[in-house]
Design a protein around this motif. Structure first.
Motif, PDB file in Angstrom:
ATOM      1  N   SER A  43       0.703  -1.237  -0.006  1.00  0.00           N
ATOM      2  CA  SER A  43       0.183   0.135   0.154  1.00  0.00           C
ATOM      3  C   SER A  43       1.019   1.021  -0.014  1.00  0.00           C
ATOM      4  CB  SER A  43      -0.782  -0.568   0.821  1.00  0.00           C
ATOM      5  OG  SER A  43      -1.571  -1.101   1.377  1.00  0.00           O
ATOM      6  N   ASP A  44       2.086   1.407   0.890  1.00  0.00           N
ATOM      7  CA  ASP A  44       2.299   2.557   1.000  1.00  0.00           C
ATOM      8  C   ASP A  44       3.627   2.800  -0.334  1.00  0.00           C
ATOM      9  OD1 ASP A  44       1.680   3.201   3.753  1.00  0.00           O
ATOM     10  OD2 ASP A  44       3.329   2.138   3.956  1.00  0.00           O
ATOM     11  N   ALA A  45       4.244   1.649  -0.865  1.00  0.00           N
ATOM     12  CA  ALA A  45       4.452   1.484  -2.233  1.00  0.00           C
ATOM     13  C   ALA A  45       3.811   2.339  -3.499  1.00  0.00           C
ATOM     14  CB  ALA A  45       5.451   0.067  -2.777  1.00  0.00           C
ATOM     15  N   GLN A  50       3.749   6.173  -2.431  1.00  0.00           N
ATOM     16  CA  GLN A  50       4.687   6.642  -2.294  1.00  0.00           C
ATOM     17  C   GLN A  50       4.997   6.723  -4.256  1.00  0.00           C
ATOM     18  OE1 GLN A  50       8.057   4.639  -1.589  1.00  0.00           O
ATOM     19  NE2 GLN A  50       7.903   5.068   0.910  1.00  0.00           N
ATOM     20  N   ALA A  51       4.496   5.928  -5.116  1.00  0.00           N
ATOM     21  CA  ALA A  51       4.210   5.728  -6.274  1.00  0.00           C
ATOM     22  C   ALA A  51       3.666   6.967  -6.890  1.00  0.00           C
ATOM     23  CB  ALA A  51       4.508   4.956  -6.988  1.00  0.00           C
ATOM     24  N   VAL A  52       2.251   6.777  -6.530  1.00  0.00           N
ATOM     25  CA  VAL A  52       1.334   7.702  -7.271  1.00  0.00           C
ATOM     26  C   VAL A  52       1.582   9.359  -6.424  1.00  0.00           C
ATOM     27  CG1 VAL A  52      -1.277   7.585  -6.858  1.00  0.00           C
ATOM     28  CG2 VAL A  52      -0.004   5.484  -7.676  1.00  0.00           C
ATOM     29  N   GLY A  53       1.867   9.407  -4.973  1.00  0.00           N
ATOM     30  CA  GLY A  53       2.535  10.618  -4.373  1.00  0.00           C
ATOM     31  C   GLY A  53       3.117  11.087  -5.703  1.00  0.00           C
ATOM     32  N   HIS A  54       4.642  10.303  -6.160  1.00  0.00           N
ATOM     33  CA  HIS A  54       5.415  11.028  -6.543  1.00  0.00           C
ATOM     34  C   HIS A  54       5.257  12.034  -8.227  1.00  0.00           C
ATOM     35  CE1 HIS A  54       9.809  12.036  -8.203  1.00  0.00           C
ATOM     36  NE2 HIS A  54       9.302  11.320  -9.315  1.00  0.00           N
ATOM     37  N   LEU A  55       4.479  11.033  -8.409  1.00  0.00           N
ATOM     38  CA  LEU A  55       3.844  11.442  -9.581  1.00  0.00           C
ATOM     39  C   LEU A  55       3.344  12.783  -9.481  1.00  0.00           C
ATOM     40  CD1 LEU A  55       3.927  10.404 -12.874  1.00  0.00           C
ATOM     41  CD2 LEU A  55       2.094   9.002 -12.702  1.00  0.00           C
ATOM     42  N   ALA A  56       1.908  12.578  -9.198  1.00  0.00           N
ATOM     43  CA  ALA A  56       1.169  13.539  -9.035  1.00  0.00           C
ATOM     44  C   ALA A  56       2.068  15.223  -8.900  1.00  0.00           C
ATOM     45  CB  ALA A  56       0.225  14.021  -7.282  1.00  0.00           C
ATOM     46  N   ASP A  57       2.711  14.942  -8.135  1.00  0.00           N
ATOM     47  CA  ASP A  57       4.038  15.665  -7.209  1.00  0.00           C
ATOM     48  C   ASP A  57       4.703  16.184  -8.519  1.00  0.00           C
ATOM     49  OD1 ASP A  57       3.047  16.383  -5.233  1.00  0.00           O
ATOM     50  OD2 ASP A  57       5.111  15.064  -3.868  1.00  0.00           O
ATOM     51  N   ALA A  84      -4.527   0.578   6.196  1.00  0.00           N
ATOM     52  CA  ALA A  84      -5.558   1.850   5.762  1.00  0.00           C
ATOM     53  C   ALA A  84      -5.265   3.587   6.550  1.00  0.00           C
ATOM     54  CB  ALA A  84      -7.211   1.478   7.075  1.00  0.00           C
ATOM     55  N   SER A  85      -4.392   3.223   6.720  1.00  0.00           N
ATOM     56  CA  SER A  85      -4.296   4.874   6.349  1.00  0.00           C
ATOM     57  C   SER A  85      -4.771   5.989   5.461  1.00  0.00           C
ATOM     58  CB  SER A  85      -2.410   5.177   6.921  1.00  0.00           C
ATOM     59  OG  SER A  85      -2.276   6.427   6.753  1.00  0.00           O
ATOM     60  N   ASP A  86      -5.228   6.755   6.752  1.00  0.00           N
ATOM     61  CA  ASP A  86      -6.158   8.039   5.811  1.00  0.00           C
ATOM     62  C   ASP A  86      -5.389   8.871   5.435  1.00  0.00           C
ATOM     63  OD1 ASP A  86      -7.108   8.279   8.939  1.00  0.00           O
ATOM     64  OD2 ASP A  86      -7.319  10.155   7.930  1.00  0.00           O
ATOM     65  N   ALA A  87      -3.974   9.222   6.367  1.00  0.00           N
ATOM     66  CA  ALA A  87      -2.539  10.233   5.790  1.00  0.00           C
ATOM     67  C   ALA A  87      -2.008   9.354   5.107  1.00  0.00           C
ATOM     68  CB  ALA A  87      -2.301  10.534   6.905  1.00  0.00           C
ATOM     69  N   ARG A  88      -0.979  10.744   4.690  1.00  0.00           N
ATOM     70  CA  ARG A  88      -0.030  10.579   3.705  1.00  0.00           C
ATOM     71  C   ARG A  88       0.899   9.861   3.712  1.00  0.00           C
ATOM     72  NH1 ARG A  88       1.195  15.522  -0.978  1.00  0.00           N
ATOM     73  NH2 ARG A  88       1.153  13.768  -1.789  1.00  0.00           N
ATOM     74  N   PRO A  89       2.067   9.350   3.429  1.00  0.00           N
ATOM     75  CA  PRO A  89       2.938   9.674   4.367  1.00  0.00           C
ATOM     76  C   PRO A  89       4.185  10.185   4.448  1.00  0.00           C
ATOM     77  CG  PRO A  89       3.216   7.884   2.197  1.00  0.00           C
ATOM     78  CD  PRO A  89       1.483   8.759   2.341  1.00  0.00           C
ATOM     79  N   THR A  90       4.504   9.942   5.591  1.00  0.00           N
ATOM     80  CA  THR A  90       5.784  10.645   6.211  1.00  0.00           C
ATOM     81  C   THR A  90       6.605  11.391   5.288  1.00  0.00           C
ATOM     82  OG1 THR A  90       7.095   9.392   6.556  1.00  0.00           O
ATOM     83  CG2 THR A  90       5.290  10.374   8.595  1.00  0.00           C
ATOM     84  N   VAL A 102       4.536  14.572   3.845  1.00  0.00           N
ATOM     85  CA  VAL A 102       3.966  15.305   4.827  1.00  0.00           C
ATOM     86  C   VAL A 102       5.063  17.079   4.366  1.00  0.00           C
ATOM     87  CG1 VAL A 102       2.987  16.572   7.058  1.00  0.00           C
ATOM     88  CG2 VAL A 102       2.284  13.547   6.152  1.00  0.00           C
ATOM     89  N   ARG A 103       3.738  17.974   4.696  1.00  0.00           N
ATOM     90  CA  ARG A 103       4.400  19.693   4.528  1.00  0.00           C
ATOM     91  C   ARG A 103       5.397  19.866   3.199  1.00  0.00           C
ATOM     92  NH1 ARG A 103       5.493  21.177  11.112  1.00  0.00           N
ATOM     93  NH2 ARG A 103       3.574  20.793  11.835  1.00  0.00           N
ATOM     94  N   ARG A 104       5.289  19.147   2.909  1.00  0.00           N
ATOM     95  CA  ARG A 104       5.778  19.268   1.248  1.00  0.00           C
ATOM     96  C   ARG A 104       5.355  20.131   0.596  1.00  0.00           C
ATOM     97  NH1 ARG A 104       7.688  14.342  -2.912  1.00  0.00           N
ATOM     98  NH2 ARG A 104      10.420  14.620  -2.814  1.00  0.00           N
TER      99      ARG A 104
END
Length: 141
Positions: free
Chosen positions: A41-43, A46-53, A92-98, A101-103
């Protein structure tokens, strides 16, 4: 998930559990990311968050029109001083990976594609041609 009015898919809502088929290439890519100690899940996060950034920075800096994918030409890597996996204890964490955060968005990439209005908007003043600091010095003989 597409509506009848547009061809643009609707993103999942928070709490949804999307499913997708894992082919050989996706399995290999996830295996590379998971070697750092993160769970599946975290992988994916991370991948989707990086591409979205990457998309957000491209759109915010006018590299490409909003709604189109920017082309990544280069990237820069560095070794973190104390690498820690961003794995959450509860899947099932609803927060973004640490690590996200604050990026802040990255600064604009260099190039002629940047409109002058970008600098003027950020600085609150016209940015036209600025004289060089050494322009008043006499030339060397």
């Amino acid at each position: 998930m597409a509506t009848a009015q547009s061809n643009q898919p609707t993103p999942p809502k928070p709490g949804d559990r999307p499913s997708f088929r894992v082919d050989d290439q996706l399995a290999a890519d996830l295996a590379v990311i998971m070697r750092t100690g993160v769970n599946l899940s975290d992988a994916v996060r991370q991948a989707v968050g990086h591409l979205a950034d990457v998309y957000r920075v491209g759109w915010a800096n006018g590299v490409c029109p909003k709604g189109t994918a920017p082309q990544v030409l280069a990237y820069q890597l560095h070794q973190a001083t104390a690498p820690k996996p961003a794995t959450s204890r509860y899947d099932a964490s609803d927060a973004r990976p640490t690590h996200l955060v604050r990026r802040r968005l990255a600064g604009p990439p260099p190039g002629v594609h940047l409109p002058t209005a970008y600098g003027e908007t950020l600085l609150g003043r016209p940015t036209g041609q600025q004289p060089r600091p050494d322009a008043g010095r006499p030339a060397r003989a």
